[in-house]
Design a protein around this motif. Structure first.
Motif, PDB file in Angstrom:
ATOM      1  N   ASP A  13      38.609  41.867  51.114  1.00  0.00           N
ATOM      2  CA  ASP A  13      38.056  41.526  49.971  1.00  0.00           C
ATOM      3  C   ASP A  13      37.250  40.512  50.016  1.00  0.00           C
ATOM      4  N   LEU A  16      38.165  36.864  47.555  1.00  0.00           N
ATOM      5  CA  LEU A  16      38.770  36.224  48.629  1.00  0.00           C
ATOM      6  C   LEU A  16      38.056  35.009  48.632  1.00  0.00           C
ATOM      7  N   PHE A  34      44.556  36.272  44.907  1.00  0.00           N
ATOM      8  CA  PHE A  34      44.380  37.305  45.080  1.00  0.00           C
ATOM      9  C   PHE A  34      44.429  37.822  43.683  1.00  0.00           C
ATOM     10  N   PHE A  40      51.755  41.504  44.434  1.00  0.00           N
ATOM     11  CA  PHE A  40      51.639  40.569  45.931  1.00  0.00           C
ATOM     12  C   PHE A  40      52.519  40.167  46.423  1.00  0.00           C
ATOM     13  N   TYR A  43      50.579  35.582  51.702  1.00  0.00           N
ATOM     14  CA  TYR A  43      49.362  35.208  52.486  1.00  0.00           C
ATOM     15  C   TYR A  43      50.063  34.954  53.606  1.00  0.00           C
ATOM     16  N   ALA A  89      45.578  38.734  52.409  1.00  0.00           N
ATOM     17  CA  ALA A  89      47.009  39.193  50.912  1.00  0.00           C
ATOM     18  C   ALA A  89      47.549  40.629  51.729  1.00  0.00           C
TER      19      ALA A  89
END
Length: 242
Positions: A13, A16, A34, A40, A43, A89
């Motif tokens: 990703d 980020l 995120f 979510f 982390y 994440a």
């Protein structure tokens, strides 16, 4: 789908935008929050001294953060040598979205990312393509130009006698003058030079004694070819004033 300890396969990703810097013998990290359309969970800041692409939970973690807007962390235990950092994440569906990796060299206080922006370097009589400028600095190599080495791995021609270098330059310059008189486009000139380079490299395999001279000629021809490939004539016309 492949699963590891119940987690789905990790996904890179880049949103980020993970960054890390050495400050006062610590590694300060920060990243963007995120932003995927998923629930979510937390982390996990991951660190490894051996795996250049660490992930959670395979490589453990050094920090757990449950607040989605808490996007920084400082590692006060700076390891000797090399360490690889990233943040992952984790969602409630056990998806793992992991950032880019930052490679930290403690001994030289360099912080290199895994970004691929090739640069040609020169060290100990050899050319080598480095993944980015930071990697080149860490290896104490000399930057020759941006991009992959056109003569990657070839030995330097510094031992070639001066008289042969002069002869080689005259040969190449005479050849280029003939090309100019042909009226070819820069693209075609570059292709013709590439054909000559291929023939020289073939000759080198048949006549090992000519290796140093051929390497020198190839180096000169690559420099000429690069000028034709970097054709800015169309741009220069825009700035012409009549």
């Amino acid at each position: 789908m492949f699963r590891n300890n119940g987690y789905n396969a990790p996904v890179l990703d880049n949103s980020l935008k993970f960054k890390a810097n050495i400050v006062n013998k610590s590694v300060e990290m920060k990243w963007e929050a995120f932003s995927k359309d998923e629930k979510f969970k937390y982390y996990k800041v991951v660190k490894s001294s051996t795996n250049p692409s660490p992930v959670y939970p395979d490589d453990g973690y050094i920090k757990y953060i449950s607040n989605i807007n808490e996007t920084s962390y400082t590692d006060h235990k700076l390891s000797d040598g090399v360490a690889y950092y990233r943040v992952c994440a984790i969602t409630h569906d056990k998806n793992r979205y992991c950032s880019n990796v930052v490679k930290v060299f403690n001994e030289n206080t360099y912080v290199c990312t895994a970004e691929y922006s090739p640069v040609c370097g020169y060290k100990n009589g050899r050319y080598k393509t480095y993944s980015n400028k930071c990697m080149l600095k860490v290896d104490n190599a000399t930057k020759k130009y941006y991009g992959k080495c056109r003569t990657n791995g070839e030995i330097s021609n510094s031992s070639l006698p001066y008289r042969l270098k002069i002869k080689g330059k005259k040969m190449v310059n005479a050849f280029v003058m003939k090309l100019e008189k042909k009226g070819y486009s820069n693209e075609k000139k570059a292709k013709v030079i590439e054909m000559v380079i291929d023939k020289l490299n073939l000759l080198k395999t048949k006549k090992p004694k000519l290796k140093e001279m051929v390497n020198y000629l190839v180096k000169l021809l690559n420099e000429k070819k690069a000028k034709y490939e970097d054709d800015f004539s169309e741009l220069e016309k825009i700035f012409e004033i009549e």
